[in-house]
Design a protein around this motif. Sequence first.
Motif, mmCIF file in Angstrom:
data_model
loop_
_atom_site.group_PDB
_atom_site.id
_atom_site.type_symbol
_atom_site.label_atom_id
_atom_site.label_comp_id
_atom_site.label_asym_id
_atom_site.label_seq_id
_atom_site.Cartn_x
_atom_site.Cartn_y
_atom_site.Cartn_z
ATOM 1 N N ARG A 82 2.593 -7.148 0.633
ATOM 2 C CA ARG A 82 1.967 -5.883 1.036
ATOM 3 C C ARG A 82 0.739 -5.549 0.185
ATOM 4 O O ARG A 82 -0.331 -5.292 0.738
ATOM 5 C CB ARG A 82 2.986 -4.756 1.010
ATOM 6 C CG ARG A 82 3.945 -4.811 2.180
ATOM 7 C CD ARG A 82 4.864 -3.598 2.220
ATOM 8 N NE ARG A 82 5.659 -3.609 3.418
ATOM 9 C CZ ARG A 82 6.962 -3.884 3.446
ATOM 10 N NH1 ARG A 82 7.609 -4.148 2.336
ATOM 11 N NH2 ARG A 82 7.612 -3.891 4.591
ATOM 12 N N PRO A 83 0.843 -5.523 -1.149
ATOM 13 C CA PRO A 83 -0.371 -5.176 -1.916
ATOM 14 C C PRO A 83 -1.476 -6.223 -1.790
ATOM 15 O O PRO A 83 -2.660 -5.872 -1.740
ATOM 16 C CB PRO A 83 0.121 -5.044 -3.356
ATOM 17 C CG PRO A 83 1.477 -5.630 -3.401
ATOM 18 C CD PRO A 83 2.014 -5.622 -2.016
ATOM 19 N N ALA A 113 -6.801 -7.484 0.547
ATOM 20 C CA ALA A 113 -7.609 -8.324 1.434
ATOM 21 C C ALA A 113 -8.199 -7.488 2.564
ATOM 22 O O ALA A 113 -9.362 -7.677 2.947
ATOM 23 C CB ALA A 113 -6.759 -9.465 1.996
ATOM 24 N N MET A 114 -7.411 -6.556 3.093
ATOM 25 C CA MET A 114 -7.895 -5.698 4.169
ATOM 26 C C MET A 114 -9.086 -4.861 3.693
ATOM 27 O O MET A 114 -10.076 -4.715 4.416
ATOM 28 C CB MET A 114 -6.783 -4.781 4.663
ATOM 29 C CG MET A 114 -7.202 -3.866 5.789
ATOM 30 S SD MET A 114 -6.074 -2.509 6.058
ATOM 31 C CE MET A 114 -6.246 -1.575 4.551
ATOM 32 N N ILE A 115 -9.008 -4.330 2.476
ATOM 33 C CA ILE A 115 -10.119 -3.535 1.933
ATOM 34 C C ILE A 115 -11.371 -4.395 1.822
ATOM 35 O O ILE A 115 -12.468 -3.974 2.223
ATOM 36 C CB ILE A 115 -9.735 -2.915 0.567
ATOM 37 C CG1 ILE A 115 -8.587 -1.925 0.720
ATOM 38 C CG2 ILE A 115 -10.942 -2.275 -0.099
ATOM 39 C CD1 ILE A 115 -8.867 -0.745 1.624
ATOM 40 N N ALA A 155 -7.545 -6.413 10.666
ATOM 41 C CA ALA A 155 -6.367 -6.006 11.434
ATOM 42 C C ALA A 155 -5.160 -6.887 11.115
ATOM 43 O O ALA A 155 -4.031 -6.393 11.008
ATOM 44 C CB ALA A 155 -6.680 -6.043 12.934
ATOM 45 N N ILE A 156 -5.383 -8.188 10.942
ATOM 46 C CA ILE A 156 -4.283 -9.095 10.584
ATOM 47 C C ILE A 156 -3.708 -8.702 9.231
ATOM 48 O O ILE A 156 -2.479 -8.606 9.065
ATOM 49 C CB ILE A 156 -4.765 -10.562 10.581
ATOM 50 C CG1 ILE A 156 -5.049 -11.016 12.014
ATOM 51 C CG2 ILE A 156 -3.743 -11.473 9.901
ATOM 52 C CD1 ILE A 156 -5.776 -12.344 12.113
ATOM 53 N N PHE A 157 -4.572 -8.442 8.257
ATOM 54 C CA PHE A 157 -4.072 -8.071 6.931
ATOM 55 C C PHE A 157 -3.482 -6.662 6.924
ATOM 56 O O PHE A 157 -2.570 -6.385 6.143
ATOM 57 C CB PHE A 157 -5.146 -8.275 5.865
ATOM 58 C CG PHE A 157 -5.345 -9.732 5.541
ATOM 59 C CD1 PHE A 157 -4.346 -10.465 4.921
ATOM 60 C CD2 PHE A 157 -6.514 -10.380 5.890
ATOM 61 C CE1 PHE A 157 -4.504 -11.817 4.644
ATOM 62 C CE2 PHE A 157 -6.689 -11.731 5.621
ATOM 63 C CZ PHE A 157 -5.682 -12.453 4.993
ATOM 64 N N LEU A 158 -3.956 -5.776 7.786
ATOM 65 C CA LEU A 158 -3.325 -4.460 7.948
ATOM 66 C C LEU A 158 -1.887 -4.641 8.421
ATOM 67 O O LEU A 158 -0.969 -3.986 7.918
ATOM 68 C CB LEU A 158 -4.111 -3.595 8.942
ATOM 69 C CG LEU A 158 -3.458 -2.260 9.320
ATOM 70 C CD1 LEU A 158 -3.400 -1.330 8.112
ATOM 71 C CD2 LEU A 158 -4.222 -1.609 10.465
ATOM 72 N N PHE A 159 -1.681 -5.529 9.373
ATOM 73 C CA PHE A 159 -0.334 -5.813 9.873
ATOM 74 C C PHE A 159 0.587 -6.221 8.723
ATOM 75 O O PHE A 159 1.687 -5.685 8.564
ATOM 76 C CB PHE A 159 -0.387 -6.919 10.938
ATOM 77 C CG PHE A 159 0.971 -7.377 11.388
ATOM 78 C CD1 PHE A 159 1.683 -6.649 12.331
ATOM 79 C CD2 PHE A 159 1.536 -8.536 10.880
ATOM 80 C CE1 PHE A 159 2.938 -7.065 12.756
ATOM 81 C CE2 PHE A 159 2.783 -8.958 11.286
ATOM 82 C CZ PHE A 159 3.487 -8.219 12.237
ATOM 83 N N PHE A 160 0.132 -7.167 7.893
ATOM 84 C CA PHE A 160 0.982 -7.641 6.799
ATOM 85 C C PHE A 160 1.086 -6.629 5.665
ATOM 86 O O PHE A 160 2.081 -6.621 4.937
ATOM 87 C CB PHE A 160 0.522 -9.010 6.303
ATOM 88 C CG PHE A 160 0.811 -10.091 7.296
ATOM 89 C CD1 PHE A 160 2.117 -10.439 7.598
ATOM 90 C CD2 PHE A 160 -0.215 -10.724 7.971
ATOM 91 C CE1 PHE A 160 2.407 -11.410 8.546
ATOM 92 C CE2 PHE A 160 0.055 -11.702 8.921
ATOM 93 C CZ PHE A 160 1.369 -12.040 9.204
ATOM 94 N N ALA A 161 0.096 -5.760 5.520
ATOM 95 C CA ALA A 161 0.197 -4.694 4.509
ATOM 96 C C ALA A 161 1.336 -3.741 4.859
ATOM 97 O O ALA A 161 2.006 -3.212 3.970
ATOM 98 C CB ALA A 161 -1.126 -3.934 4.405
ATOM 99 N N PHE A 162 1.572 -3.528 6.140
ATOM 100 C CA PHE A 162 2.677 -2.658 6.560
ATOM 101 C C PHE A 162 3.971 -3.443 6.773
ATOM 102 O O PHE A 162 5.046 -2.959 6.438
ATOM 103 C CB PHE A 162 2.308 -1.898 7.841
ATOM 104 C CG PHE A 162 1.489 -0.685 7.553
ATOM 105 C CD1 PHE A 162 2.089 0.536 7.313
ATOM 106 C CD2 PHE A 162 0.112 -0.770 7.489
ATOM 107 C CE1 PHE A 162 1.339 1.660 7.016
ATOM 108 C CE2 PHE A 162 -0.656 0.344 7.189
ATOM 109 C CZ PHE A 162 -0.049 1.555 6.958
ATOM 110 N N ARG A 163 3.882 -4.624 7.316
ATOM 111 C CA ARG A 163 5.068 -5.415 7.646
ATOM 112 C C ARG A 163 5.644 -6.116 6.431
ATOM 113 O O ARG A 163 6.842 -6.255 6.299
ATOM 114 C CB ARG A 163 4.701 -6.433 8.728
ATOM 115 C CG ARG A 163 5.789 -7.384 9.117
ATOM 116 C CD ARG A 163 6.840 -6.704 9.963
ATOM 117 N NE ARG A 163 7.735 -7.688 10.520
ATOM 118 C CZ ARG A 163 8.946 -7.941 10.022
ATOM 119 N NH1 ARG A 163 9.387 -7.290 8.987
ATOM 120 N NH2 ARG A 163 9.715 -8.847 10.577
#
Length: 149
Positions: free
Chosen positions: A90-91, A96-98, A126-134
């Motif tokens: 997540r972190p 990576a998303m930032i 968007a892919i890294f947002l998914f893994f940041a939450f999932r």
Amino acid sequence: MALQATTRSRLIIPALAPIYTSAHETVETILRVVAGLLLVTHGFGKIANPFGTIGMVEGLGFYPGIFWSPLLAATEFFGGILVTIGLFTRPASFAAMIVLLVTVYFHGIVQNQGLMGAEKSILWAAIFLFFAFRGGNSHSVDARLSRTF
């Protein structure tokens, strides 16, 4: 919200239910590993020369570049490794998303490329947002340690 089970009654082709049910976590793992490895590949040149992007990061308004340039290199290279193996998923994904949202700004606005220039960065963010939450799933080091953020 929990993942919904794939039920035969909702599928156009009910015979595919066992495939969807059994493969969703494996496919999610493949996406995480591919995204992580591509981030490592992208960050490899930066980690080899961590101060090589000082001018670029300062051009985006991130001062001092001597701080932000190695941070960018570490986020891409080491963050990609962490996402790949699923440790601190997540972190690492959030960081990576930032970075990718900054590249959206860079390509879309600074370089005036609009959506055409920013679309890959938007997809990657968007892919890294998914893994940041999932987070990592059962195929991750996080799961093996029985700990996660």
